[in-house]
Design an enzyme around this catalytic site. Structure first.
Site, PDB file in Angstrom:
ATOM      1  CG  HIS A 122       0.386   6.197  -0.607  1.00  0.00           C
ATOM      2  ND1 HIS A 122      -0.742   6.843  -1.056  1.00  0.00           N
ATOM      3  CD2 HIS A 122       0.053   5.621   0.583  1.00  0.00           C
ATOM      4  CE1 HIS A 122      -1.727   6.669  -0.182  1.00  0.00           C
ATOM      5  NE2 HIS A 122      -1.269   5.921   0.811  1.00  0.00           N
ATOM      6  CG  HIS A 173      -1.640   1.250   1.489  1.00  0.00           C
ATOM      7  ND1 HIS A 173      -2.963   1.452   1.134  1.00  0.00           N
ATOM      8  CD2 HIS A 173      -1.237   2.414   2.089  1.00  0.00           C
ATOM      9  CE1 HIS A 173      -3.335   2.667   1.498  1.00  0.00           C
ATOM     10  NE2 HIS A 173      -2.310   3.268   2.082  1.00  0.00           N
ATOM     11  CD  GLU A 174       2.031   3.373   3.707  1.00  0.00           C
ATOM     12  OE1 GLU A 174       2.243   4.471   3.155  1.00  0.00           O
ATOM     13  OE2 GLU A 174       1.042   3.170   4.436  1.00  0.00           O
ATOM     14  CD  GLU A 212      -4.547   6.696   2.531  1.00  0.00           C
ATOM     15  OE1 GLU A 212      -4.299   5.472   2.677  1.00  0.00           O
ATOM     16  OE2 GLU A 212      -3.662   7.569   2.532  1.00  0.00           O
TER      17      GLU A 212
END
Length: 292
Positions: A141, A137-138, A210
């Protein structure tokens, strides 16, 4: 990995930056009418350069995090290196924050100067598969480049807030017309409007990014359910963390995988969508992958 460009995210980032730019043209135009215009521009320039070139180090410092070597956290390094390869990204700096708050965030102005930080609390809370879901997930980003946009947008909002808070210090004295404080008052009022609009724009962008990072992280691992389970565990653990720890880290809310909430107002203006909504979307994605 089947990575698809999120045009919805890109459009929102472009729109947010365009609107913020327009707001700050007005902001600077008003500031030119005040006595402290030169000081404000100099301060903005210094802050912007510092934020742009040192955002990764500043974020890690604010969290009390430190860069860690592969021999200290070998499994963490191996996971990030493998996931970065799958995402076609250079390996980011790996950092760990000694905190009981189970969280993680990515920072940096570009793919080559990025960092991924996890807390000791999240490593104790999640199993390996769930932690990799969070790490992916990071990394999403970073791949989406939304970290840089959020950093710049947050900086501009902070400048307006500082004028609102401290502008009155420059209102002393009067010119020949007897209205020396009037331009400063106008600047403060305009800054307040700019800050409020910036605040709302940043939160709207932050919530969408997100969702985009959840989808991107699931694409990297091919395992949406692992991230969904991780979100449930992290959200459930937050209520058990001491309040002083929560307060210490609340300023990094926009960059965390799960925000630190504070009552009804905190939830209303949260930088993140609700955990339930994120899990629902991940479960839908899981069903889509099973049907392929």
């Amino acid at each position: 990995m089947e990575w698809q460009t999120d045009w919805g995210l890109r459009a929102r980032m472009i729109l947010t930056m365009f609107l913020l730019f327009a707001l700050y043209i007005v902001f600077v135009a008003v500031m030119t009418q005040t006595r402290f215009f030169g000081i404000a521009i100099l301060g903005m320039g210094v802050f912007l350069l510092g934020q742009f070139f040192f955002s990764d180090k500043l974020a890690l410092y604010s969290m009390g995090a430190r860069e860690v070597e592969p021999d200290e956290y070998p499994e963490l390094h191996r996971s990030i290196e493998r996931l970065a390869q799958q995402a076609d990204l250079p390996k980011p700096t790996v950092a760990v924050a000694d905190s009981r708050v189970p969280n993680a965030f990515a920072t940096g102005r570009s793919k080559k100067s990025s960092a991924v930080c996890v807390t000791t609390g999240i490593m104790e809370t999640l199993d390996q598969e769930e932690l990799e879901g969070v790490l992916a997930h990071e990394l999403a980003h970073i791949k989406n480049r939304d970290v840089m946009v959020m950093t710049i947008a947050s900086f501009l909002s902070t400048i307006a807030f500082l004028v609102v808070r401290w502008g009155w210090l420059f209102s002393g004295g009067r010119d020949r017309g007897g209205n020396g404080g009037a331009p400063v008052l106008v600047a403060i009022l305009v800054s307040l409007v700019v800050w409020i609009v910036s605040f709302l724009l940043i939160r709207a962008l932050s919530r969408y990014r997100e969702y985009a990072a959840d989808r991107g992280g699931a694409s990297i691992t091919g395992n949406p359910s692992a991230l969904a389970t991780a979100l449930m565990k992290i959200d459930g653990r937050m209520d058990k963390v001491p309040k002083e720890d929560m307060r210490d880290q609340a300023e990094m809310n926009a960059f965390f995988i799960i925000p630190i909430k504070s009552g009804f107002v905190g939830k209303l203006f949260s930088t993140h969508p609700s955990t339930e909504q994120r899990i629902d979307r991940l479960q839908d994605l899981e069903r889509e992958l099973e049907q392929r």
